[in-house]
Design a protein around this motif. Structure first.
Motif, short mmCIF file in Angstrom:
data_model
loop_
_atom_site.label_atom_id
_atom_site.label_comp_id
_atom_site.label_asym_id
_atom_site.label_seq_id
_atom_site.Cartn_x
_atom_site.Cartn_y
_atom_site.Cartn_z
N MET A 1 0.84 -1.20 0.00
CA MET A 1 0.00 0.00 0.00
C MET A 1 0.88 1.26 0.00
O MET A 1 1.73 1.41 0.87
CB MET A 1 -0.89 -0.02 1.27
N LYS A 2 0.65 2.13 -1.00
CA LYS A 2 1.44 3.37 -1.05
C LYS A 2 0.93 4.34 0.00
O LYS A 2 -0.26 4.37 0.31
CB LYS A 2 1.29 4.00 -2.43
N LYS A 3 1.87 5.17 0.51
CA LYS A 3 1.48 6.17 1.51
C LYS A 3 1.64 7.58 0.93
O LYS A 3 2.65 7.87 0.29
CB LYS A 3 2.40 6.08 2.72
N ALA A 4 0.64 8.41 1.20
CA ALA A 4 0.72 9.80 0.75
C ALA A 4 0.52 10.72 1.94
O ALA A 4 -0.26 10.42 2.86
CB ALA A 4 -0.35 10.09 -0.30
N LEU A 5 1.23 11.84 1.92
CA LEU A 5 1.02 12.90 2.92
C LEU A 5 0.54 14.14 2.17
O LEU A 5 1.14 14.55 1.17
CB LEU A 5 2.34 13.21 3.64
N ILE A 6 -0.57 14.71 2.67
CA ILE A 6 -1.13 15.92 2.04
C ILE A 6 -1.09 17.06 3.05
O ILE A 6 -1.65 16.94 4.14
CB ILE A 6 -2.60 15.69 1.61
N THR A 7 -0.43 18.16 2.69
CA THR A 7 -0.58 19.38 3.50
C THR A 7 -1.74 20.17 2.86
O THR A 7 -1.93 20.11 1.65
CB THR A 7 0.70 20.25 3.52
N GLY A 8 -2.50 20.87 3.69
CA GLY A 8 -3.67 21.58 3.14
C GLY A 8 -4.82 20.63 2.86
O GLY A 8 -5.66 20.89 2.00
N ILE A 9 -4.90 19.54 3.64
CA ILE A 9 -5.92 18.50 3.38
C ILE A 9 -7.34 18.99 3.67
O ILE A 9 -8.30 18.44 3.14
CB ILE A 9 -5.59 17.22 4.19
N THR A 10 -7.48 20.02 4.50
CA THR A 10 -8.82 20.51 4.83
C THR A 10 -9.37 21.47 3.77
O THR A 10 -10.51 21.91 3.84
CB THR A 10 -8.83 21.23 6.19
N GLY A 11 -8.54 21.85 2.80
CA GLY A 11 -8.96 22.78 1.75
C GLY A 11 -9.72 22.08 0.64
O GLY A 11 -9.93 20.86 0.67
N GLN A 12 -10.14 22.89 -0.35
CA GLN A 12 -10.88 22.31 -1.48
C GLN A 12 -10.10 21.16 -2.12
O GLN A 12 -10.59 20.03 -2.23
CB GLN A 12 -11.14 23.39 -2.54
N ASP A 13 -8.88 21.43 -2.56
CA ASP A 13 -8.12 20.44 -3.31
C ASP A 13 -7.70 19.27 -2.43
O ASP A 13 -7.74 18.11 -2.85
CB ASP A 13 -6.85 21.06 -3.91
N GLY A 14 -7.26 19.59 -1.20
CA GLY A 14 -6.80 18.53 -0.30
C GLY A 14 -7.89 17.50 -0.06
O GLY A 14 -7.63 16.30 -0.02
N PHE A 20 -9.56 10.86 -3.71
CA PHE A 20 -9.05 10.22 -4.92
C PHE A 20 -7.97 9.18 -4.55
O PHE A 20 -7.99 8.05 -5.06
CB PHE A 20 -8.47 11.29 -5.85
N LEU A 21 -7.05 9.55 -3.67
CA LEU A 21 -5.96 8.62 -3.32
C LEU A 21 -6.49 7.42 -2.54
O LEU A 21 -6.03 6.28 -2.74
CB LEU A 21 -4.88 9.36 -2.52
N LEU A 22 -7.48 7.65 -1.69
CA LEU A 22 -8.09 6.51 -0.97
C LEU A 22 -8.72 5.55 -1.98
O LEU A 22 -8.60 4.32 -1.84
CB LEU A 22 -9.13 7.01 0.03
N SER A 23 -9.36 6.11 -3.01
CA SER A 23 -10.00 5.25 -4.03
C SER A 23 -8.94 4.46 -4.82
O SER A 23 -9.24 3.43 -5.40
CB SER A 23 -10.85 6.08 -4.99
N LYS A 24 -7.71 4.94 -4.83
CA LYS A 24 -6.61 4.25 -5.52
C LYS A 24 -5.91 3.28 -4.58
O LYS A 24 -4.87 2.69 -4.94
CB LYS A 24 -5.58 5.27 -6.01
N GLY A 25 -6.37 3.16 -3.34
CA GLY A 25 -5.79 2.20 -2.41
C GLY A 25 -4.64 2.75 -1.58
O GLY A 25 -3.89 1.98 -0.97
N TYR A 26 -4.47 4.06 -1.56
CA TYR A 26 -3.39 4.66 -0.76
C TYR A 26 -3.75 4.71 0.73
O TYR A 26 -4.93 4.78 1.09
CB TYR A 26 -3.16 6.11 -1.19
#
Ligand code: NDP
Ligand code: GDR
Length: 351
Positions: A1-14, A20-26
């Motif tokens: 399982m790949k791991k991603a870190l998002i800064t600004g996750i509470t914003g529109q794009d985050g 999207f990444l959860l749907s890809k199995g991240y």
């Protein structure tokens, strides 16, 4: 399982990117800052209680702030993400004139803090920098990766700094670091003070009899407005390439604020001239007149192409704000999403 870190996750794009990444199995990690009120409304539907019988999705939130290097270093060292999407910023252009130094610190220096944390922690993460079409500023349209930057605000100047340090760390330290130069992208989750959402919310409030006038600034500015969920897919695509590079992302279609008003008010049978008033407080000391993307490189190399056009975007946003106001929406926007994104990863009820 790949791991991603998002800064600004509470914003529109985050929020869209996390889905999207959860749907890809991240496994998805997000940096959030502590606030005195809840600031997670855009991600509440994916956040699950981590206690027994609570958590289902591999989705984790961590307190921190982009102004504090130590918190970034610890986070990156402990998580060892495969991909880092750096979206956190003071992202409002008008506000950057009121808070220029703060904007430089968060929007500009924030990027180098994340880059340094990657370098010093020895993490092998691929890095995405949320660069902006605002960097082109006064440059003649259409703008592409070769267009020289002419920033026209403290926000744009800070983004130019972040753009260059991203390239610098790619060239100097061999980091897989990409700049996505994204033109304006909107959605029902757009922040309420950006012009598109301000307009679509006002349409709904006027229809509900809760607002009489809408106060705006410069109606002549032209922007290339796209649909945000499609843009987060482009971010991901950039980090899946064989080599790191910079890409312009936009629709190739520009419209003025005036045209946005025509579409939004016209959709519900109103004439905006009856409701819109000009308030000079919304003018900017220096304005960006005309942004239009030439995204041919992204089309060629990433295979990225937007599906949602301008008049469809307006309908999606007006429908969503009418529903939020408890009114029945004409439904064209909803229909467009159902048709185009039937197997999609984001659903209407989570707008
Ligand atoms: P938003 O304003 O919706 O989100 C900004 C995010 O940054 C929020 O999660 C906010 O947290 C977070 N943030 C702000 N300051 C800090 C801080 N000091 N520490 C940690 N987090 C912080 O922006 P968008 O989602 O629209 O845009 C995402 C990124 O893309 C931004 O960098 C923006 O500048 C850039 N961009 C956006 C475009 C667009 O059209 N939307 C186009 C091109 C670039 P909080 O919720 O707590 O405020
Ligand atoms: P922008 O978006 O500055 O392009 O930055 P915004 O929606 O704020 O402004 C677009 C244009 O509309 C004009 N305008 C108004 N803008 C706001 N916010 N409020 C008003 O009342 C109003 N009236 C007219 C503005 O003058 C401007 O010309 C957005 C942000 O998301 C940035 O973070 C991102 O980098 C760029 O898009 C690409």
């Amino acid at each position: 399982m790949k791991k991603a870190l998002i800064t600004g996750i509470t914003g529109q794009d985050g929020s869209y990117l996390a889905e999207f990444l959860l749907s890809k199995g991240y496994e998805v990690h997000g940096l959030i800052r502590r606030a005195s009120t809840f600031n997670t409304r855009r991600i509440d539907h994916i956040y699950r209680d981590p206690h027994p019988n609570g958590g289902e999705l591999p989705f984790y939130l961590h307190y921190g702030d982009i102004s504090v290097p130590e918190s970034l270093m610890d986070l990156i060292y402990n998580i060892q993400p495969d991909e880092i999407y750096h979206l956190a910023a003071q992202s409002h252009v008008r506000v950057s004139f009121d808070m220029p130094e703060y904007t430089g610190n968060i929007t500009g220096l924030g990027a180098i803090r994340v880059l340094e944390a990657i370098r010093k922690s020895g993490c092998k993460a691929r890095f995405y920098q949320a660069s902006s079409s605002e960097m082109f500023g006064g440059a003649k349209p259409p703008q592409n990766e070769q267009t020289p930057f002419e920033p026209r605000s403290p926000y744009a100047a800070a983004k130019v700094y972040a753009y260059w340090v991203t390239r610098n760390y790619r060239e100097g330290y061999g980091l897989f670091a990409c700049n996505g130069i994204l033109f304006n992208h909107e959605s029902p989750r757009r922040g309420e003070t950006f012009v598109t959402r301000k307009i679509t919310r006002a349409v709904a409030a006027i229809m509900a009899g809760k607002q009489r006038y809408l106060y705006l600034g410069n109606l002549d500015a032209k922007r290339d407005w796209g649909y945000a969920p499609e843009y987060v897919e482009a971010m991901w695509l950039m980090l899946q390439q064989d080599r790191p590079d910079d890409y312009v992302i936009g629709t190739g279609e520009a419209h003025s604020v005036r045209e946005f008003l025509d579409e939004a008010f016209g959709y519900v049978g109103l004439d905006w001239h009856d409701y819109v008033r000009i308030d000079p407080r919304y003018f900017r000391p220096t304005e960006v007149d005309f942004l239009l993307a030439d995204a041919s490189k992204a089309r060629r190399e990433l295979g990225w192409e937007p599906k949602v056009r301008f008049h469809e975007l307006v309908r999606i946003m007006v429908d969503a704000d009418l529903e939020l106001m408890g009114l029945t929406a004409p439904g064209e926007g909803k229909r467009i999403l159902a048709e185009r994104f039937s197997s999609g990863w984001h659903r209407w009820e989570h707008q």
